[in-house]
Design a protein around this motif. Structure first.
Motif, PDB file in Angstrom:
ATOM      1  N   GLY A 114       0.792  -1.185  -0.064  1.00 43.49           N
ATOM      2  CA  GLY A 114       0.072  -0.001  -0.187  1.00 43.49           C
ATOM      3  C   GLY A 114       0.894   1.127  -0.013  1.00 43.49           C
ATOM      4  O   GLY A 114       2.157   1.188   0.213  1.00 43.49           O
ATOM      5  N   PRO A 115       0.276   2.361  -0.029  1.00 43.47           N
ATOM      6  CA  PRO A 115       0.981   3.650  -0.099  1.00 43.47           C
ATOM      7  C   PRO A 115       1.895   3.965   1.203  1.00 43.47           C
ATOM      8  O   PRO A 115       1.366   3.457   2.393  1.00 43.47           O
ATOM      9  CB  PRO A 115      -0.193   4.582  -0.248  1.00 43.47           C
ATOM     10  CG  PRO A 115      -1.187   4.033   0.190  1.00 43.47           C
ATOM     11  CD  PRO A 115      -1.130   2.502  -0.194  1.00 43.47           C
ATOM     12  N   GLY A 116       3.136   4.143   1.316  1.00 41.70           N
ATOM     13  CA  GLY A 116       4.035   3.891   2.206  1.00 41.70           C
ATOM     14  C   GLY A 116       4.817   2.631   2.536  1.00 41.70           C
ATOM     15  O   GLY A 116       5.730   2.591   3.466  1.00 41.70           O
ATOM     16  N   GLN A 117       4.396   1.866   1.575  1.00 41.26           N
ATOM     17  CA  GLN A 117       5.024   0.513   1.864  1.00 41.26           C
ATOM     18  C   GLN A 117       6.029   0.138   0.649  1.00 41.26           C
ATOM     19  O   GLN A 117       5.231   0.476  -0.401  1.00 41.26           O
ATOM     20  CB  GLN A 117       3.963  -0.551   2.227  1.00 41.26           C
ATOM     21  CG  GLN A 117       3.105  -0.220   3.503  1.00 41.26           C
ATOM     22  CD  GLN A 117       1.749  -0.933   3.544  1.00 41.26           C
ATOM     23  OE1 GLN A 117       1.252  -1.395   2.615  1.00 41.26           O
ATOM     24  NE2 GLN A 117       1.564  -1.587   4.902  1.00 41.26           N
ATOM     25  N   GLY A 118       7.013  -0.710   0.903  1.00 46.02           N
ATOM     26  CA  GLY A 118       7.638  -1.551  -0.044  1.00 46.02           C
ATOM     27  C   GLY A 118       7.866  -0.952  -1.454  1.00 46.02           C
ATOM     28  O   GLY A 118       8.262   0.241  -1.476  1.00 46.02           O
ATOM     29  N   PHE A 119       7.350  -1.621  -2.370  1.00 45.59           N
ATOM     30  CA  PHE A 119       7.462  -0.976  -3.726  1.00 45.59           C
ATOM     31  C   PHE A 119       6.788   0.353  -4.282  1.00 45.59           C
ATOM     32  O   PHE A 119       6.913   0.969  -4.783  1.00 45.59           O
ATOM     33  CB  PHE A 119       7.195  -2.008  -4.632  1.00 45.59           C
ATOM     34  CG  PHE A 119       8.190  -3.333  -5.050  1.00 45.59           C
ATOM     35  CD1 PHE A 119       9.517  -3.140  -5.292  1.00 45.59           C
ATOM     36  CD2 PHE A 119       7.746  -4.513  -4.486  1.00 45.59           C
ATOM     37  CE1 PHE A 119      10.298  -4.109  -5.411  1.00 45.59           C
ATOM     38  CE2 PHE A 119       8.407  -5.554  -4.385  1.00 45.59           C
ATOM     39  CZ  PHE A 119       9.792  -5.489  -4.958  1.00 45.59           C
ATOM     40  N   ALA A 120       5.580   0.339  -3.556  1.00 49.06           N
ATOM     41  CA  ALA A 120       4.640   1.437  -3.782  1.00 49.06           C
ATOM     42  C   ALA A 120       5.406   2.720  -3.213  1.00 49.06           C
ATOM     43  O   ALA A 120       5.165   3.752  -3.861  1.00 49.06           O
ATOM     44  CB  ALA A 120       3.278   1.330  -3.021  1.00 49.06           C
ATOM     45  N   LEU A 121       6.015   2.833  -2.214  1.00 43.64           N
ATOM     46  CA  LEU A 121       6.850   3.687  -1.751  1.00 43.64           C
ATOM     47  C   LEU A 121       8.003   4.148  -2.525  1.00 43.64           C
ATOM     48  O   LEU A 121       8.239   5.361  -3.010  1.00 43.64           O
ATOM     49  CB  LEU A 121       7.184   3.647  -0.365  1.00 43.64           C
ATOM     50  CG  LEU A 121       8.178   4.610   0.380  1.00 43.64           C
ATOM     51  CD1 LEU A 121       7.582   6.017   0.735  1.00 43.64           C
ATOM     52  CD2 LEU A 121       8.643   4.196   1.756  1.00 43.64           C
ATOM     53  N   ARG A 122       8.901   3.194  -2.697  1.00 44.82           N
ATOM     54  CA  ARG A 122      10.090   3.501  -3.200  1.00 44.82           C
ATOM     55  C   ARG A 122      10.064   3.436  -4.830  1.00 44.82           C
ATOM     56  O   ARG A 122      11.134   4.317  -5.443  1.00 44.82           O
ATOM     57  CB  ARG A 122      11.180   2.163  -2.940  1.00 44.82           C
ATOM     58  CG  ARG A 122      11.231   2.138  -1.376  1.00 44.82           C
ATOM     59  CD  ARG A 122      11.949   0.651  -0.890  1.00 44.82           C
ATOM     60  NE  ARG A 122      12.096   0.980   0.658  1.00 44.82           N
ATOM     61  CZ  ARG A 122      11.216   0.555   1.461  1.00 44.82           C
ATOM     62  NH1 ARG A 122      10.127   0.303   1.003  1.00 44.82           N
ATOM     63  NH2 ARG A 122      11.658   0.604   2.666  1.00 44.82           N
TER      64      ARG A 122
END
Length: 392
Positions: free
Chosen positions: A195-203
């Motif tokens: 989700g937003p703020g996490q893992g690939f979604a953030l980076r």
């Protein structure tokens, strides 16, 4: 190891790999991915032997060097026509690329995007070369997308329940594999996502956290029901781990399609707990804070998309409080906790609920008493899915 005199101690009371509590916990988590083929003992210990105190640069370099070595081996095997070897090596390389970013706070460093892309590439090659029943998905979200995977259970019937997994602040969707395995073996499909703020979604997509998590999960459910006809829409479960355990109840409060919500652990107000730690430092510049506190502030500022100041982090965290929506939760709740849990509040969360509910405490006898059952994934799976299968 620090102290070989373990007499009278429980394993979770010891730091085996580093006096730094976070590094020690991360290493235990990484080792616990071994039964799923995601890491190997010698490779992990080889990296551990290179680490130096809390040095982030040494951490990222040691893990990325191991990732590169294993990825090179995977690509050579693939070139020679050895798909099984290539698949297993790609899976471990993907994990090690992610590991290199688990303890690294320099958000502007280009290696963050580079290594995230390499992790994703290796994981997709693993799925393409193996018979593991996973499919990459992109869930439309706010002009961008949330990356994830749909895992189709080989044991499922024509219509089967689905378990949606929300990771935490520091781990990635792929790291919830131990839960996925438990679901797939029991005829339950699984969806993992960042989700937003996490893992690939953030980076990779530069998406940051938001408190109204129903606006993340509901579009995901819409997408999944439209795309995968094998999902039984009346048997949807949502599980949140660590910070995801705080976020998920909000989605359950507003989306009544969720039949079961599992929080690991539960927490009424994540924001207030962190704010309490930061109050005394609200007028201090980040560069003047103790290293651990400064890293905490930088991490929250990055992942929540606010300026890198204590006051801005405190301001945004005030929104992370579920006190006013608990009475809107009507689905069944399963609240996990542990006697070694570092985030207190699961029992208070459970007591505040007025819906069908169960409180599951992992104690020393279970050996899964640490945060999110780190080190006890096999045991936790057994306890957890006995309850999930009954509820679904």
């Amino acid at each position: 190891m620090n102290d070989l005199n373990f007499a009278g101690k429980h394993w979770a009371d010891r730091n085996f790999f580093s006096p730094n509590v976070l590094i020690d916990a991360l290493t235990k988590h990484i080792l616990n991915l071994m039964p799923y083929g995601m890491t190997d003992l010698g490779e992990v210990l080889e990296v551990v032997c290179q680490l130096k105190d809390s040095d982030e640069e040494v951490w990222i370099n040691a893990w990325s060097a191991m990732a590169r070595r294993i990825q090179d081996r995977a690509e050579a095997a693939e070139h020679k026509g050895n798909p099984v070897t290539a698949a297993t090596a790609h899976l471990r390389a993907s994990t090690y690329w992610r590991c290199s970013l688990l303890y690294f706070s320099k958000s502007e460093d280009p290696r963050i995007k580079d290594y995230a892309r390499l992790s994703s590439l290796c994981y997709q090659r693993y799925l393409a070369l193996s018979d593991y029943p996973g499919e990459y998905i992109e869930v439309p979200y706010d002009g961008s997308f949330l990356p994830g995977h749909f895992y189709r259970s080989p044991a499922a019937g024509a219509k089967a329940p689905v378990l949606i997994l929300t990771p935490g602040r520091d781990t990635w969707a792929e790291d919830t594999r131990w839960v996925c395995e438990g679901a797939l073996r029991r005829g339950i499909h699984c969806i993992t996502y960042d989700g937003p703020g996490q893992g690939f979604a953030l980076r990779l997509n530069d998406l940051t956290f938001r408190p109204d998590w129903e606006n993340v999960v509901s579009p995901l459910i819409d997408f999944a029901l439209h795309k995968f006809s094998e999902i039984d829409a009346s048997r949807i479960a949502l599980m949140g781990m660590s910070f995801g355990g705080f976020l998920s109840p909000r989605a359950a409060a507003f989306d009544k399609r969720i039949k079961l919500c599992i929080v690991d652990p539960g927490n009424i107000s994540w924001g207030s707990a962190i704010i309490e730690q930061l109050k005394r430092a609200k007028d201090t510049r980040v560069e003047d804070l103790p290293e651990e506190v400064a890293n905490l502030v930088k991490d929250y500022a990055w992942k929540h998309g606010v300026p890198n100041t204590v006051s801005d982090v405190i301001r945004v965290l005030k929104n992370y409080d579920n006190s006013d929506i608990l009475d809107r939760i009507t689905c069944r709740m399963l609240v996990l906790d542990g006697t070694g849990e570092v985030f207190n509040g699961a029992k208070q969360f459970y007591d505040a609920l007025d819906c069908p509910k169960e409180y599951l405490l992992f104690d020393e006898a279970s050996t899964a008493q640490q945060h999110c059952q780190i080190g006890g994934y096999a045991t936790a799976t057994e306890y957890l899915f006995d309850r999930i299968t009954e509820a679904l």
